[in-house]
Scaffold this active site. Sequence first.
Site, PDB file in Angstrom:
ATOM      1  N   CYS A 125      36.078  38.993  35.017  1.00  0.00           N
ATOM      2  CA  CYS A 125      36.905  37.996  34.325  1.00  0.00           C
ATOM      3  C   CYS A 125      37.751  37.378  35.419  1.00  0.00           C
ATOM      4  CB  CYS A 125      37.798  38.644  33.268  1.00  0.00           C
ATOM      5  SG  CYS A 125      39.024  37.504  32.581  1.00  0.00           S
ATOM      6  N   THR A 126      37.791  36.060  35.446  1.00  0.00           N
ATOM      7  CA  THR A 126      38.463  35.394  36.562  1.00  0.00           C
ATOM      8  C   THR A 126      39.991  35.526  36.498  1.00  0.00           C
ATOM      9  OG1 THR A 126      38.283  33.306  35.358  1.00  0.00           O
ATOM     10  CG2 THR A 126      36.588  33.779  37.019  1.00  0.00           C
ATOM     11  N   HIS A 127      40.509  36.057  35.382  1.00  0.00           N
ATOM     12  CA  HIS A 127      41.942  36.334  35.335  1.00  0.00           C
ATOM     13  C   HIS A 127      42.308  37.582  36.153  1.00  0.00           C
ATOM     14  CE1 HIS A 127      42.151  33.530  31.960  1.00  0.00           C
ATOM     15  NE2 HIS A 127      43.469  33.668  31.934  1.00  0.00           N
ATOM     16  N   ASP A 176      38.272  26.754  32.988  1.00  0.00           N
ATOM     17  CA  ASP A 176      38.469  28.112  32.468  1.00  0.00           C
ATOM     18  C   ASP A 176      39.320  27.962  31.202  1.00  0.00           C
ATOM     19  OD1 ASP A 176      38.541  31.015  32.479  1.00  0.00           O
ATOM     20  OD2 ASP A 176      40.629  30.881  33.131  1.00  0.00           O
ATOM     21  N   SER A 177      39.524  29.085  30.506  1.00  0.00           N
ATOM     22  CA  SER A 177      40.391  29.041  29.330  1.00  0.00           C
ATOM     23  C   SER A 177      41.857  28.842  29.719  1.00  0.00           C
ATOM     24  CB  SER A 177      40.254  30.344  28.546  1.00  0.00           C
ATOM     25  OG  SER A 177      40.576  31.428  29.393  1.00  0.00           O
ATOM     26  N   TYR A 191      39.332  32.967  25.489  1.00  0.00           N
ATOM     27  CA  TYR A 191      37.930  32.730  25.137  1.00  0.00           C
ATOM     28  C   TYR A 191      37.230  34.051  24.783  1.00  0.00           C
ATOM     29  CZ  TYR A 191      37.284  27.827  26.699  1.00  0.00           C
ATOM     30  OH  TYR A 191      37.304  26.467  26.828  1.00  0.00           O
ATOM     31  N   GLY A 192      37.679  35.123  25.433  1.00  0.00           N
ATOM     32  CA  GLY A 192      36.955  36.392  25.376  1.00  0.00           C
ATOM     33  C   GLY A 192      36.747  36.966  23.986  1.00  0.00           C
ATOM     34  N   CYS A 221      34.784  30.843  34.612  1.00  0.00           N
ATOM     35  CA  CYS A 221      35.128  31.762  33.524  1.00  0.00           C
ATOM     36  C   CYS A 221      33.882  32.573  33.208  1.00  0.00           C
ATOM     37  CB  CYS A 221      35.557  30.919  32.321  1.00  0.00           C
ATOM     38  SG  CYS A 221      35.728  31.851  30.795  1.00  0.00           S
ATOM     39  N   ASN A 222      34.019  33.890  33.209  1.00  0.00           N
ATOM     40  CA  ASN A 222      32.860  34.737  32.910  1.00  0.00           C
ATOM     41  C   ASN A 222      32.422  34.591  31.460  1.00  0.00           C
ATOM     42  OD1 ASN A 222      32.161  37.014  35.159  1.00  0.00           O
ATOM     43  ND2 ASN A 222      34.250  36.261  35.351  1.00  0.00           N
TER      44      ASN A 222
HETATM   45  N1  DGL Z   1      38.971  33.997  32.635  1.00  0.00           N
HETATM   46  C1  DGL Z   1      38.007  34.109  31.627  1.00  0.00           C
HETATM   47  C2  DGL Z   1      36.831  34.975  31.975  1.00  0.00           C
HETATM   48  O1  DGL Z   1      36.484  35.028  33.136  1.00  0.00           O
HETATM   49  C3  DGL Z   1      38.416  34.054  30.198  1.00  0.00           C
HETATM   50  C4  DGL Z   1      39.426  35.020  29.706  1.00  0.00           C
HETATM   51  C5  DGL Z   1      39.765  34.708  28.272  1.00  0.00           C
HETATM   52  O2  DGL Z   1      40.167  33.587  28.001  1.00  0.00           O
HETATM   53  O3  DGL Z   1      39.572  35.583  27.422  1.00  0.00           O
HETATM   54  O4  DGL Z   1      36.200  35.567  31.135  1.00  0.00           O
END
Ligand code: DGL
Length: 268
Positions: free
Chosen positions: A186-188, A11-12, A43-44, A74-75
């Site tokens: 989003c996995t966060h 993931d990021s 990443y988003g 990570c989505n």
């Molecule tokens: N956790 C990530 C996701 O599921 C990335 C969030 C990010 O880095 O912007 O999209």
Amino acid sequence: MKNHQPIGIFDSGIGGLTVAQSLVKLLPKENIIYFGDTAHLPYGDKSAETIRGYSLKIAQILLEQNCKLILIACNSASAAAHEAVKQFVASKAIVVDVIDPTIDLLRESYGNKRVGLIGTRQTVHSNVYQKKLDESKHSINLMSVPTNLLAAAIEEFGNHTLLEPLLEKYLSHPTFKNLDALVLACTHYPVIKEKISKFFDHKIEIIDSSDAVARVVKHRLEKDNLLNLDGPGKKHFYVSDFTDSFAASTKIFFDENITLEHYPFQEK
Ligand code: DGL
């Protein structure tokens, strides 16, 4: 491939740890290698092309670490790079993303419901969830809102009250009136699941697909006879940039002594 080879997860940043936690609960004997690309977080906001570049590089690192399965936790990377990673990895490892298991979950149980979705700009603008749902005959009309700053804020503040005004701004979007369920794309976001649920007075279902993703990983390994039944369930964490927040977060997710290793990311 051999059973004792590790599962690689990336993931990021800390987001993928929510998925890693579900995976470790379900498959405690699996050896895990986690890669948090903290140097390029978030990443988003990046272009699909840039995210693909990072994802391929990490896939290469995880293959060099001999991973039998690569989990794109990570989505944003699943939306931008799932196909590219699959092509790159070919038969050297199994590749699992976080979007397909969520789509299956939605198809199985949310057919007639009013479902909202929050995710990064990349995930929401790719429209990948709606496109995949439209491929099935029982399509669900998702109401999607990009919640651009949320992942970076969670990375910075964890589950802090500072998040509440941001949630208020994003979740009071008119399209989210009368929802039955909300997908955390989003996995966060599972880190603040309770706060999100509270915003809706705990009246709607919050869909966190971490457990569904873990079950898909188990199923894929079972299918190829690759489950590790002997342990020891070692965990190794790499970050592309060492940050205190990541170090603190790993301790919240896994209450054991974890060593973080800095893995500098060489740009091509
Ligand atoms: N956790 C990530 C996701 O599921 C990335 C969030 C990010 O880095 O912007 O999209």
